[in-house]
Design an enzyme around this catalytic site. Structure first.
Site, mmCIF file in Angstrom:
data_model
loop_
_atom_site.group_PDB
_atom_site.id
_atom_site.type_symbol
_atom_site.label_atom_id
_atom_site.label_comp_id
_atom_site.label_asym_id
_atom_site.label_seq_id
_atom_site.Cartn_x
_atom_site.Cartn_y
_atom_site.Cartn_z
ATOM 1 N N ASP A 299 6.785 2.137 0.437
ATOM 2 C CA ASP A 299 7.751 1.268 1.088
ATOM 3 C C ASP A 299 7.529 -0.226 0.904
ATOM 4 O OD1 ASP A 299 5.559 2.084 2.474
ATOM 5 O OD2 ASP A 299 6.492 2.016 4.431
ATOM 6 N N THR A 300 7.634 -0.665 -0.322
ATOM 7 C CA THR A 300 7.788 -2.068 -0.666
ATOM 8 C C THR A 300 8.995 -2.621 0.085
ATOM 9 O OG1 THR A 300 6.998 -1.553 -2.874
ATOM 10 C CG2 THR A 300 8.224 -3.598 -2.638
ATOM 11 N N VAL A 301 8.974 -3.875 0.417
ATOM 12 C CA VAL A 301 10.145 -4.469 1.070
ATOM 13 C C VAL A 301 10.738 -5.568 0.190
ATOM 14 C CG1 VAL A 301 9.122 -4.022 3.328
ATOM 15 C CG2 VAL A 301 8.872 -6.290 2.281
#
Lengths: 403, 403
Positions: free
Chosen positions: A191-193
């Site tokens: 879960d990179t943003v």
């Protein structure tokens, strides 16, 4: 439509029980960015502010709360691109910086300041040298350990034990993580943003920030730091007249080898309601020779396409992972809108799911479309945290005391 | 023609008095690579061996002898790409590794070894973490200071003083470097090294290694570490049937923003005796909007194009700098051939000069061709080490004791 901001909390496997929390967080990020836009800020200000909010949550794999390296540290990747100047600022594997996106932005901005003697300002700083730059350029630094969230520590310990068991020929057993964390671990925690924005002047910008893969080697740099791979922003993209902003998420190594951000940007030029994007991702990612032997293939992207003719903006989000969370808001909206998109279990890593929404003249909501790789599916997920799960968690050799 | 290896000592400003030494070095690198090829080694073995020889010379800006960072250290970038597997291994800003190319190769090779639990092997490591990987993977590490050559130290001190004088509003004065070093400093010392090869089986590979820009910030990563920018190798490039290997040199920041290696690779597919390459570099580098405001624009590339139909290989080398040194050898040759190519002073940074040679069926040597940016020339070189020189070195406030 005079401005649009959108954010994502990555392509991964978000826990059902945490979706509410993620939505609240994404809305906060959108609101923060919108406040800046309304106050006269530009697209770079907006994506930076939105990403900073996402980094500050211990729930996302960026800034505080990042996944830990194999040796238990937080090292972050981030980059930002300005579609007006086409400049890019990036940091890789940087320790002890609370908001890597602010550091990336500082590197972006410094490129417009000439240095004495014609020295060339850097566009990309990595490791401890990036932290040195932060300290001498008013970007907040901290003790590296301050960025380790409890959640990250629990998941780290569990993962290390899982690996150890696998190496010893056993099956894995979870003990330390909370139930919602276990659910997320199954998806690989990618879960990179990030954020994309078009401002009132029609300029686009994009940002991406990531703690990287769980148990990565210290010093490992993922796509979030690499030009053309983590984010892309280009006004008048390829001379088309259309402006594009992209923020990517997924397995960094896969996204680097396919230059995923630029791939998505090029594909989004065509006004095809997303079909050209799905085709490009199918051909040049799911079926790409650059990922020969790689299964499953994990990617996601948030793509903004702005056509100044008629002032139409289209937003696309796509993923080959189980879930992806996005949120968006225009200057005309009173509230941001957050949602999760989902891909069927058997399609994870072999198919791409795309959703879209049009603002300011186009068809407001289009139906989701999918593309799938040709040939054998290789659909079995095979990550540390995915698959190998069913019916094995009760096997008898797996009891041990809680940490 | 069953195998060809070519090396370069960068696009820059090579001292006339040192050209013999550079040629000898390049020949040694070619011979070393050719010995491997003849002994059954593949293209990856060959480019790695050639680059290692170039790194080991204190005369090149790679490995020992690298330019120093502003705070006086050696930090290296390097990468290698295998056109057969399309894998890429890269290191950025790594301290204390004698041969960064060997580390890049180790990272390349490790990607073919599955990790337990489906963990993804890294493709890019930076900073001290890269050195940690080296130490635990049989790549020789050393005290960082061991990589500082006397020459680098002299040039470093002189450059620091020049900067200080410029900041104080004075003009610069050289004192510490030797005459041949002064000549090279005028060109900005962009002498990244690298190699390209096609082996007997028709597979291509490429490598690049660099100490980076003089007085760079610690942690700065240049194109030599960045995917698509420092090197490229692709058998059946873009499905064309032709195989391409590229190794780039120049100002890393310029080469990153234009994804220079991949740009050259795509342009070399067309069998146009180099015209398509010159056109692409003119349009997408010299006139690129991605380098708005950047003058002069410094780049070079060594490009190998192999067409398995008829077993024809073409070699191209191009530069926008004053000089570029290359050397090549086929398995049919008894000796390697080294040469320097030169661009007229007034064209530096605004024009591209390309030379080529064809092996195994094509026209053996083609005439050099050039391309130049349209519009105002902005030809005045403006670097720390270029320009600002004429008639100023005698000004009276510049005496000081030798270091």
């Amino acid at each position: 439509m005079s401005g649009l901001v959108a954010v994502h909390v990555g392509a991964g496997s978000h826990s059902s029980s945490l979706k509410g929390e993620y939505k609240t967080l994404m809305k906060k990020a959108c609101n923060q960015a919108m406040a800046l836009l309304r106050g006269g800020g530009n697209a770079v200000d907006a994506v930076c502010a939105a990403t900073q909010v996402l980094e500050d949550s211990p729930r996302t794999n960026a800034g505080v709360g990042s996944s830990l390296t194999a040796d238990g540290r937080v090292e972050c990747d981030a980059s930002i691109m300005d579609g007006r100047t086409l400049r890019h600022g990036a940091v890789g594997a940087v320790p002890g910086v609370r908001n890597p996106i602010l550091l990336a932005r500082q590197i972006l901005e410094a490129q417009s300041q000439p240095l004495p003697g014609g020295l060339v300002p850097p566009s990309f700083l990595a490791g401890s040298g990036a932290q040195v730059w932060a300290a001498s350029n008013n970007v907040e630094t901290c003790e590296p350990a301050e960025l380790i969230a409890e959640r990250s520590q629990r998941i780290h310990e569990e993962s290390l034990r899982n690996i150890q068991r696998l190496e010893e020929g056993g099956t894995k057993r979870r003990r330390y993580a909370l139930p919602e964390e276990e659910e997320e671990m199954q998806g690989g925690l990618l879960d990179t943003v990030g954020a994309v924005c078009v401002d009132g002047a029609g300029y686009v910008a994009s940002a991406v920030s990531s703690g990287g893969l769980l148990l990565k080697h210290t010093g490992r740099v993922g796509q979030a730091a690499v030009y053309g791979c983590g984010c892309w922003a280009e006004n008048n993209c390829d001379g088309s007249g259309v402006s594009i902003g992209v923020s990517t998420t997924g397995c960094g190594e896969h996204l680097i080898r396919t230059m995923f951000a630029r791939l998505c940007a090029r594909a989004a030029i065509s006004p095809s309601m997303g079909r050209s994007i799905v085709d490009a991702v199918t051909t040049h990612f799911l079926e790409s020779e650059f990922l020969e032997g790689v299964h499953p293939r994990m990617a996601g992207a948030l793509i903004l396409r702005h056509d100044p003719q008629g002032s139409v903006s289209d937003l696309y989000w796509l993923h080959t992972t189980r879930t992806m969370g996005v949120c968006y808001m225009t200057t005309n909206d009173r509230k941001p809108k957050a949602q999760f998109s989902e891909l069927a279990e058997e399609k994870i890593g072999v198919a791409v799911h795309l959703q879209s929404k049009s603002f300011g003249g186009g068809i407001p909501v289009t139906t989701p479309i999918e593309g799938m790789r040709a040939g054998p599916s290789h659909g079995e997920a095979s990550g540390l945290l995915v698959g190998e799960e069913t019916g094995k968690s009760d096997s008898s050799d797996e009891e041990e005391e809680p940490g």
